[in-house]
Each structure stands twice: as structure tokens, then as C-alpha cells.
Design a protein around this motif. Structure first.
Motif, short mmCIF file in Angstrom:
data_model
loop_
_atom_site.label_atom_id
_atom_site.label_comp_id
_atom_site.label_asym_id
_atom_site.label_seq_id
_atom_site.Cartn_x
_atom_site.Cartn_y
_atom_site.Cartn_z
N ASN A 69 -13.45 31.69 33.18
CA ASN A 69 -12.81 32.35 34.30
C ASN A 69 -11.95 33.54 33.86
OD1 ASN A 69 -10.84 30.79 33.04
ND2 ASN A 69 -9.71 30.44 34.94
N ILE A 146 -13.03 39.08 38.75
CA ILE A 146 -13.00 38.50 40.09
C ILE A 146 -13.96 39.22 41.04
CG2 ILE A 146 -10.63 37.73 39.79
CD1 ILE A 146 -9.68 40.01 41.50
N ILE A 170 -15.49 32.47 41.00
CA ILE A 170 -14.05 32.35 41.19
C ILE A 170 -13.76 32.48 42.68
CG2 ILE A 170 -11.79 33.34 40.62
CD1 ILE A 170 -13.00 34.37 38.04
N GLN A 174 -7.76 30.02 43.37
CA GLN A 174 -7.71 30.85 42.17
C GLN A 174 -7.97 32.31 42.52
OE1 GLN A 174 -9.84 31.40 37.76
NE2 GLN A 174 -10.55 29.81 39.16
N TYR A 175 -8.99 32.56 43.35
CA TYR A 175 -9.30 33.95 43.72
C TYR A 175 -8.13 34.57 44.48
CZ TYR A 175 -11.52 37.99 45.84
OH TYR A 175 -11.82 39.26 46.24
N TYR A 233 -6.26 27.43 35.94
CA TYR A 233 -7.51 27.09 36.61
C TYR A 233 -8.70 27.01 35.66
CZ TYR A 233 -5.24 27.69 41.12
OH TYR A 233 -4.41 27.55 42.21
N SER A 234 -8.49 27.18 34.38
CA SER A 234 -9.62 27.16 33.44
C SER A 234 -9.94 25.72 33.06
CB SER A 234 -9.28 27.98 32.19
OG SER A 234 -10.33 27.88 31.27
#
Length: 257
Positions: A69, A146, A170, A174-175, A233-234
Motif C-alpha cells: 500500500n 492512491i 486502496i 485508508q483512501y 493499514y499495511s
């Protein structure tokens, strides 16, 4: 982040005292670069230490090649960009442009405005190029990661065309979080550029210097917060399989062991 905060605290303390070590009246700096221009000042040494530590940690982490990500991984078909007659992967671009720009802008500081000479223009050009490349490198690489879309259109100038195995989609929280942080950083640097020009036109107005300093700090903090969101978020951290020379996910590593 600590470098920005601690250096700014030192600057606030100097503003309260109103003088520097050599007896000059201390004025509000117009940017981080001006704030740390004098190597004998505490904020300059604090910022140098933290900035060098952060840049070296980024270089040693190789996070664009390990976190899906963070960037599309070249080993699984990641995107590349043409640079002259060569092709440069976006992961390499993110891995080197940002931290190398940080190191050069820290090791090549501008000289104090009250003690500038004509030969210092070369140093200022190197510093400005490194600082701009660091900020612009983050803006472009994050927009690519993104797949940022131009508002109200379907145009994606930095669209990532890598396969799903290279980079997950993504989306969701998170986005939204990364988009907000990216927009804050971009707007901060735009306002910084405008207020720096306004400060040169009206040097007696301290408000322009204050706004440009705060937006410069906000832009740097946005870059730091972006890294924190990527780590949060990874869930695909990659390691190297020494037997095959290929990268594998953490789940594959557990199965091998």
C-alpha cells in the motif's frame, strides 16, 4: 515529526526572549529553512539531528519495495516512468527522491539573511532544489499510489496500472485518510509558496512570515502522517526468500517455517 515540534518550541522560546546569541533582534522566520539557517542555534542542531535520522531510516527501510500500500512493487510488475532513455520505477522514485532531498536540504542549509554573500546563491539553489524535490516527490508518488482522480472527472494523471498482486486496491478509510492528508499537504505548500512571495514584497509584515512558517511545518507534518497511515493499514509486509531471490508475504513466510 519530533524534529519539527522540538525545533519550533526552541524558536518560540527565542521569540519570547527577543534576542539571539550575537545580540541581534530575533524575528519570526519565514520558513523552516530560515529557522534553521544559523548552525549555532539550538533549533538548527535539533532539526539536523532529527531530519538526518528520519531520512536514513527511510532509506534503510526500503518500504516502497516491501509495503504494497506504499507503492507498486517492481518485482511483481509495478509501474515505471520514462526518464530520458531509461525507465524508473515508481518505487525507486519514492524510495530515493524524498529522503535524498531531505538529506541534501539539511546538509546544505541556506545562510542567514543578514550575512549573505553573492556566492551563497549556489548554496541556496542547491537547498531549494532539494527541498522542492522532496516535497514534489512525495506529492507525485502518493498521487500515483492512491491513483488520485481529478475532482468531478475520471481523469487520473498518475493512475497506477499495476496488477492486483503488485498493489491492492486502496479504498475505504485508508483512501479517505490518505486523500485528506495529501490535500492538506498540497494546500499547505501552495499557501507557503504564495505567502513567501508576499513576504518578499512586504518584508515589514510579520504575518506573511508567520503564515509561511506554519504552512511549511504543516506540509512536513502531512508527509509524516502519511507514513503513519501507510504503516497503520499495511498488512502485506514482504521479505526476501534467499533460496529463490523472490519476495514473499508474511503469510508465505509462516508457511515455509
Amino acid at each position: 515529526t519530533l524534529g519539527y515540534v522540538v525545533a519550533f518550541i526552541s524558536t518560540v522560546l527565542q521569540l519570547q526572549s527577543g534576542e539571539t546569541r550575537d545580540g541581534r533582534v530575533y524575528e519570526i522566520p519565514g520558513s523552516i529553512s530560515v529557522m534553521v539557517a544559523d548552525w549555532t542555534s539550538p533549533e538548527a542542531r535539533i532539526f539536523f539531528g532529527f531530519e538526518m535520522a528520519a531520512a536514513n531510516c527511510l532509506l534503510l527501510s526500503w518500504y516502497p519495495f516491501k509495503l504494497r500500500n506504499a507503492c507498486c512493487i517492481p518485482a511483481f510488475g509495478g509501474c515505471s516512468m520514462p526518464i530520458g532513455c531509461c525507465m524508473l520505477s515508481w518505487a525507486s522514485f519514492r524510495q530515493f527522491v524524498v529522503p535524498v532531498g531531505m538529506i541534501l536540504s539539511t546538509c546544505c542549509p541556506i545562510t542567514s539573511t543578514w550575512n549573505q554573500m553573492s556566492v551563497d546563491l549556489v548554496l541556496m539553489m542547491v537547498h531549494a532544489t532539494a527541498a522542492v524535490s522532496s516535497a514534489l516527490g512525495w506529492i507525485l508518488s502518493e498521487a500515483h499510489t492512491i491513483s488520485l482522480r481529478v475532482p468531478f472527472t475520471n481523469f487520473r494523471p498518475c493512475h497506477c496500472r499495476a496488477p492486483v498482486e503488485c498493489q491492492p486496491i486502496i479504498e475505504g478509510r485508508q483512501y479517505k485518510a490518505r486523500l485528506v492528508v495529501w490535500l492538506v499537504g498540497v494546500m499547505a505548500y501552495i499557501v507557503y509558496a504564495v505567502t513567501r512571495v508576499a513576504g518578499k514584497v512586504s518584508p515589514s509584515c510579520w504575518w506573511w512570515r508567520f503564515i509561511s512558517l506554519m504552512t511549511d511545518i504543516i506540509g512536513g507534518l502531512a508527509m509524516c502522517l502519511n507514513l503513519a497511515i501507510i504503516h497503520r493499514y499495511s498488512d502485506h509486509r514482504f521479505t526476501m526468500d534467499l533460496a529463490t531471490g523472490r519476495r514473499m508475504s508474511s503469510s508465505q513466510e509462516i508457511q515455509l517455517t
